[in-house]
Scaffold this motif. Sequence first.
Motif, short mmCIF file in Angstrom:
data_model
loop_
_atom_site.label_atom_id
_atom_site.label_comp_id
_atom_site.label_asym_id
_atom_site.label_seq_id
_atom_site.Cartn_x
_atom_site.Cartn_y
_atom_site.Cartn_z
N UNK A 47 61.08 37.58 73.76
CA UNK A 47 62.06 36.58 73.62
C UNK A 47 61.54 35.49 72.40
N UNK A 48 60.49 35.84 71.84
CA UNK A 48 59.93 34.95 70.91
C UNK A 48 61.13 34.58 69.48
N UNK A 49 61.23 33.34 69.41
CA UNK A 49 62.13 32.86 68.17
C UNK A 49 61.11 32.26 67.46
N UNK A 50 61.62 32.71 66.32
CA UNK A 50 61.14 31.78 65.03
C UNK A 50 62.35 30.82 64.26
N UNK A 51 62.16 29.72 64.04
CA UNK A 51 62.99 28.80 63.44
C UNK A 51 62.97 29.31 61.85
N UNK A 77 63.43 30.49 58.21
CA UNK A 77 64.21 31.61 57.58
C UNK A 77 64.04 31.56 56.16
N UNK A 78 64.12 32.86 55.43
CA UNK A 78 64.02 32.76 54.08
C UNK A 78 65.29 33.50 53.64
N UNK A 79 65.87 33.08 52.51
CA UNK A 79 67.23 33.38 51.91
C UNK A 79 67.37 34.68 51.68
N UNK A 80 66.26 35.49 51.35
CA UNK A 80 66.36 36.87 51.24
C UNK A 80 65.68 37.66 52.10
N UNK A 81 64.90 37.16 52.96
CA UNK A 81 64.06 38.17 53.85
C UNK A 81 64.48 37.82 55.53
N UNK A 82 65.42 36.75 55.59
CA UNK A 82 65.69 36.46 56.70
C UNK A 82 64.55 35.72 57.67
N UNK A 83 64.41 36.12 59.19
CA UNK A 83 63.64 35.59 59.92
C UNK A 83 62.31 36.28 59.96
N UNK A 84 61.36 35.69 60.41
CA UNK A 84 60.11 36.50 60.88
C UNK A 84 60.18 37.57 62.00
N UNK A 85 59.44 38.44 62.36
CA UNK A 85 59.41 39.20 63.40
C UNK A 85 58.30 39.44 64.15
N UNK A 86 58.31 39.48 65.15
CA UNK A 86 56.86 40.10 65.97
C UNK A 86 57.16 40.90 67.21
N UNK A 87 56.68 41.93 67.11
CA UNK A 87 56.97 43.24 68.15
C UNK A 87 55.53 43.91 68.58
N UNK A 88 55.61 44.41 69.95
CA UNK A 88 54.53 45.18 70.26
C UNK A 88 54.70 46.63 69.99
N UNK A 89 53.52 46.94 69.43
CA UNK A 89 53.63 48.42 68.96
C UNK A 89 52.75 49.41 69.90
N UNK A 90 51.62 48.94 70.40
CA UNK A 90 50.64 49.67 71.00
C UNK A 90 50.25 48.93 72.24
N UNK A 91 49.99 49.88 73.47
CA UNK A 91 49.41 49.11 74.52
C UNK A 91 48.33 50.07 74.93
#
Length: 381
Positions: free
Chosen positions: A218-222, A224-238
């Motif tokens: 549910x993480x939200x980043x405020x 924003x970059x005009x070409x790259x959009x928002x940052x992202x953060x995601x779980x890839x391994x556990x």
Amino acid sequence: MANGMVRQEYIVELASRLIRINSENPPGREFDAASFVADELAKIGMKTVIDRFEDSRANVVGVYGEENQHPSIMLNTHLDTVPAGDREKWSFPPFSGEVRESRIYGRGAVDAKGILASFLGALKELADKGWPIKGRVVLAAVADEEVEGKGTKKLVSSSLRTDYAIVGEPTSLNVCIAHKGRAVIQVDFHGRPAHASTPSRGRNAIYYASKFIEKIQKIKFTEKHNLLGHPTCTVTLIRGGVKDNIIPDICAVTLDLRILPSMKLNQTLKKLKNLIEKNTSKKDYHIRIVNYIPPAETSRSNALVRAALNTVTKVTGKKTEVRGFTATCDMSFLVNQARIPTIILGPGRIEDSHVVDESISVSELVKASQIYLKILEKILS
Ligand SMILES: [Zn+2]
């Protein structure tokens, strides 16, 4: 037109032959490809150096012009490819460099041996014209772009500097001037082991981790970059637990975090720590950066950016504007370490890279080569 055909044959031949030299990474064995490129660069009259390291790894650099001549520009791409994977799944053997219906097939066709062939096509044409340029042009074909970027890191740790650089990666001939940074973050959650028949005696590290994972979704980043959009953060391994009847005392969660050029990694780490500490005490977790490639950006008003936009518009006949590049690439090291204003520009679609039956259109390779040539002529005039 005759000239155009000659160039096409040269590019197709080179791309095909490069694909036939297996340079899968891992394991990483670029030396044979580097030697092949060195021979081609020498043939067209460039001063050539192979920088061999770690036994079979190598960068190759070709230079035309004297050391302190300006303006100077570097064409940079990589010799390594991702592994071919299961060869049975390919329609043609992945290291055949097969040409069918105006497409070249094989591992690296898109990423990035076709692009390297387009670079060489532009340089060959410049050589055939007798190098009608001022300043200096450098071609760098590096090792290890697909894993850690050891090749370009090594390149920027040398004294080699240019006023501009073009990184050859598949952008569908779009001019990309920014990419996100990528951090691999590992969070270790610590609990207390107990017999699984009496869970209340232990503290379950997997439960701590799962609360955190829910928050990450549910993480939200405020920002924003005009070409790259928002940052992202995601779980890839556990990875958690030791045995099916023990309350797990450890659970490690790996995150893929992509940040914008305006962001500082430390601030984002603080934000992650705050999320964790809502459920977990400070001593029950440990957070560390496994790997970090910083973001990079070049100004829209840079002379190279303007020259590239004009040229792409002219050659493709389509009005073009700057874009962001979705992945990270060697631009990061050129901008952040070597301080070289850099763009990413190449034929082929990123979706067609790293896949079975990787292939690229011959006409796009030729177009790319024309674009590179015209940019070189413009910047080095
Ligand atoms: Zn690539």
